[in-house]
Write an enzyme that holds these catalytic residues in place. Sequence first.
Site, PDB file in Angstrom:
ATOM      1  N   ASN A   7       0.674  -1.206  -0.064  1.00  0.00           N
ATOM      2  CA  ASN A   7      -0.036   0.012  -0.055  1.00  0.00           C
ATOM      3  C   ASN A   7       1.095   1.216   0.018  1.00  0.00           C
ATOM      4  O   ASN A   7       1.799   1.369   0.876  1.00  0.00           O
ATOM      5  CB  ASN A   7      -0.866  -0.120   1.218  1.00  0.00           C
ATOM      6  CG  ASN A   7      -1.992   1.253   1.259  1.00  0.00           C
ATOM      7  OD1 ASN A   7      -1.493   2.184   0.759  1.00  0.00           O
ATOM      8  ND2 ASN A   7      -3.151   0.802   1.698  1.00  0.00           N
ATOM      9  N   HIS A  10       0.880   6.213   2.056  1.00  0.00           N
ATOM     10  CA  HIS A  10       1.404   7.071   2.864  1.00  0.00           C
ATOM     11  C   HIS A  10       2.688   7.643   2.147  1.00  0.00           C
ATOM     12  O   HIS A  10       3.207   8.740   2.858  1.00  0.00           O
ATOM     13  CB  HIS A  10       1.881   6.463   4.297  1.00  0.00           C
ATOM     14  CG  HIS A  10       0.626   6.150   4.982  1.00  0.00           C
ATOM     15  ND1 HIS A  10       0.126   7.051   5.434  1.00  0.00           N
ATOM     16  CD2 HIS A  10      -0.241   5.146   5.180  1.00  0.00           C
ATOM     17  CE1 HIS A  10      -1.139   6.575   6.237  1.00  0.00           C
ATOM     18  NE2 HIS A  10      -1.195   5.290   6.131  1.00  0.00           N
ATOM     19  N   HIS A  43      -5.869   3.259  -1.272  1.00  0.00           N
ATOM     20  CA  HIS A  43      -7.006   3.713  -0.886  1.00  0.00           C
ATOM     21  C   HIS A  43      -7.567   5.202  -1.269  1.00  0.00           C
ATOM     22  O   HIS A  43      -7.022   6.127  -0.540  1.00  0.00           O
ATOM     23  CB  HIS A  43      -7.086   3.421   0.729  1.00  0.00           C
ATOM     24  CG  HIS A  43      -8.589   3.745   1.286  1.00  0.00           C
ATOM     25  ND1 HIS A  43      -8.578   3.646   2.998  1.00  0.00           N
ATOM     26  CD2 HIS A  43      -9.755   4.047   0.932  1.00  0.00           C
ATOM     27  CE1 HIS A  43      -9.901   3.749   2.956  1.00  0.00           C
ATOM     28  NE2 HIS A  43     -10.604   4.180   1.945  1.00  0.00           N
ATOM     29  N   ARG A  45      -9.629   7.704  -0.616  1.00  0.00           N
ATOM     30  CA  ARG A  45     -10.649   8.098   0.448  1.00  0.00           C
ATOM     31  C   ARG A  45     -11.596   9.202   0.082  1.00  0.00           C
ATOM     32  O   ARG A  45     -11.358   9.941  -0.887  1.00  0.00           O
ATOM     33  CB  ARG A  45     -10.249   8.575   1.730  1.00  0.00           C
ATOM     34  CG  ARG A  45      -9.335   7.185   2.680  1.00  0.00           C
ATOM     35  CD  ARG A  45      -8.981   8.090   3.770  1.00  0.00           C
ATOM     36  NE  ARG A  45      -8.832   6.772   5.108  1.00  0.00           N
ATOM     37  CZ  ARG A  45      -9.500   6.399   5.810  1.00  0.00           C
ATOM     38  NH1 ARG A  45     -10.663   7.316   5.783  1.00  0.00           N
ATOM     39  NH2 ARG A  45      -9.357   5.442   6.678  1.00  0.00           N
ATOM     40  N   ARG A  49      -7.229  12.061   1.542  1.00  0.00           N
ATOM     41  CA  ARG A  49      -6.156  12.700   2.291  1.00  0.00           C
ATOM     42  C   ARG A  49      -4.845  11.833   1.800  1.00  0.00           C
ATOM     43  O   ARG A  49      -3.649  12.184   2.243  1.00  0.00           O
ATOM     44  CB  ARG A  49      -6.414  12.268   3.674  1.00  0.00           C
ATOM     45  CG  ARG A  49      -6.376  10.788   4.215  1.00  0.00           C
ATOM     46  CD  ARG A  49      -6.948  10.202   5.657  1.00  0.00           C
ATOM     47  NE  ARG A  49      -8.063  10.648   6.004  1.00  0.00           N
ATOM     48  CZ  ARG A  49      -8.581  10.444   7.105  1.00  0.00           C
ATOM     49  NH1 ARG A  49      -8.019   9.715   7.824  1.00  0.00           N
ATOM     50  NH2 ARG A  49      -9.752  10.506   7.387  1.00  0.00           N
ATOM     51  N   GLU A  70      -8.796   0.025  -2.509  1.00  0.00           N
ATOM     52  CA  GLU A  70      -9.587   0.125  -1.537  1.00  0.00           C
ATOM     53  C   GLU A  70     -10.516   1.169  -1.413  1.00  0.00           C
ATOM     54  O   GLU A  70     -10.153   2.414  -2.037  1.00  0.00           O
ATOM     55  CB  GLU A  70      -8.670   0.134  -0.226  1.00  0.00           C
ATOM     56  CG  GLU A  70      -7.985  -0.987   0.028  1.00  0.00           C
ATOM     57  CD  GLU A  70      -7.032  -0.786   1.324  1.00  0.00           C
ATOM     58  OE1 GLU A  70      -6.488  -1.775   1.808  1.00  0.00           O
ATOM     59  OE2 GLU A  70      -6.893   0.202   1.845  1.00  0.00           O
ATOM     60  N   THR A 101      -7.966   3.046   8.776  1.00  0.00           N
ATOM     61  CA  THR A 101      -9.466   2.170   9.044  1.00  0.00           C
ATOM     62  C   THR A 101      -9.501   1.661  10.203  1.00  0.00           C
ATOM     63  O   THR A 101      -8.493   0.823  10.532  1.00  0.00           O
ATOM     64  CB  THR A 101      -9.398   1.147   8.041  1.00  0.00           C
ATOM     65  OG1 THR A 101      -9.103   1.774   6.720  1.00  0.00           O
ATOM     66  CG2 THR A 101     -10.717   0.245   7.850  1.00  0.00           C
ATOM     67  N   GLU A 151     -10.535  -9.901   2.698  1.00  0.00           N
ATOM     68  CA  GLU A 151      -9.253  -9.439   3.623  1.00  0.00           C
ATOM     69  C   GLU A 151      -9.601  -9.371   5.056  1.00  0.00           C
ATOM     70  O   GLU A 151     -10.497  -8.704   5.523  1.00  0.00           O
ATOM     71  CB  GLU A 151      -8.784  -8.306   2.925  1.00  0.00           C
ATOM     72  CG  GLU A 151      -7.593  -7.800   3.692  1.00  0.00           C
ATOM     73  CD  GLU A 151      -6.731  -6.655   2.851  1.00  0.00           C
ATOM     74  OE1 GLU A 151      -5.850  -6.176   3.833  1.00  0.00           O
ATOM     75  OE2 GLU A 151      -6.841  -6.443   2.080  1.00  0.00           O
ATOM     76  N   HIS A 188      -3.461  -5.289   7.851  1.00  0.00           N
ATOM     77  CA  HIS A 188      -3.535  -4.052   8.887  1.00  0.00           C
ATOM     78  C   HIS A 188      -2.626  -4.203  10.107  1.00  0.00           C
ATOM     79  O   HIS A 188      -2.870  -5.047  10.832  1.00  0.00           O
ATOM     80  CB  HIS A 188      -4.999  -3.879   9.391  1.00  0.00           C
ATOM     81  CG  HIS A 188      -5.201  -2.486  10.083  1.00  0.00           C
ATOM     82  ND1 HIS A 188      -5.694  -1.355   9.146  1.00  0.00           N
ATOM     83  CD2 HIS A 188      -5.056  -1.918  11.246  1.00  0.00           C
ATOM     84  CE1 HIS A 188      -5.676  -0.329   9.960  1.00  0.00           C
ATOM     85  NE2 HIS A 188      -5.628  -0.604  11.076  1.00  0.00           N
TER      86      HIS A 188
END
Length: 237
Positions: A7, A10, A43, A45, A49, A70, A101, A151, A188
């Site tokens: 992922n 970030h 993801h 969103r 963000r 996602e 999440t 998942e 996660h």
Amino acid sequence: MLRLGVNIDHVATIRNARGGDHPDPMRAVRIVEAAGGDGITVHLREDRRHIRDADLDVLMAETALPVNLEMAATEEMVAIALKHRPHAACIVPERREERTTEGGLDAAGQHNHLAPLVSQLLDAGIRVSLFIEPDAGQIDAAVRLRAPVVELHTGKYAHGDPDGVELRRLTDAAALAAKNGIEPHAGHGLTFDNVVPVAAIPQIAELNIGHFLVGEAIFVGLDESVRRMKALMESAR
């Protein structure tokens, strides 16, 4: 073979903190490709963000790796998924006030809302995944929704599992999903220190890891971060 989806959200978070174009999420994608990553997770969103729509445009055009999008269970996100046709769409719970999440999707309680959205994605040839707690009731809901993938949320395990209760929940849920013809993934909060027991669960086909790998990259570089995670996952098998 156990796959690693990386992922890159970030990387975009750091870029967005100052504005501009640096660091470029696509540079991270190319490093992940070279380091042996098996897929890219992002993801998108509601508040954008992390990655933004333009990032998804470039990602879909420039990477050969499978893209796992996602997304919240909204008509807006379904429309975006239908436009871009990622390899997979993972439906996750989303609240604007959360930092990340928090917990799994209530697929059982939201069946009637999710069913038409899942059907649209499946009809478009997009592999649907549901991000759920390792719970039999949620897996039953995934079966009824015809989701080919779940998942399993590993957050409770990752935050501390001294008695092994959460690991047993993950193990049982992965076995139950596979028994019902659903491919189990997990993710996660996974790190170098806690990934091996989850990676050792034989039915789990993919781990999706982001925040830790990007954070560790500050110290060792993203290439080394991804390669070490892959090595730990492979050692578990």
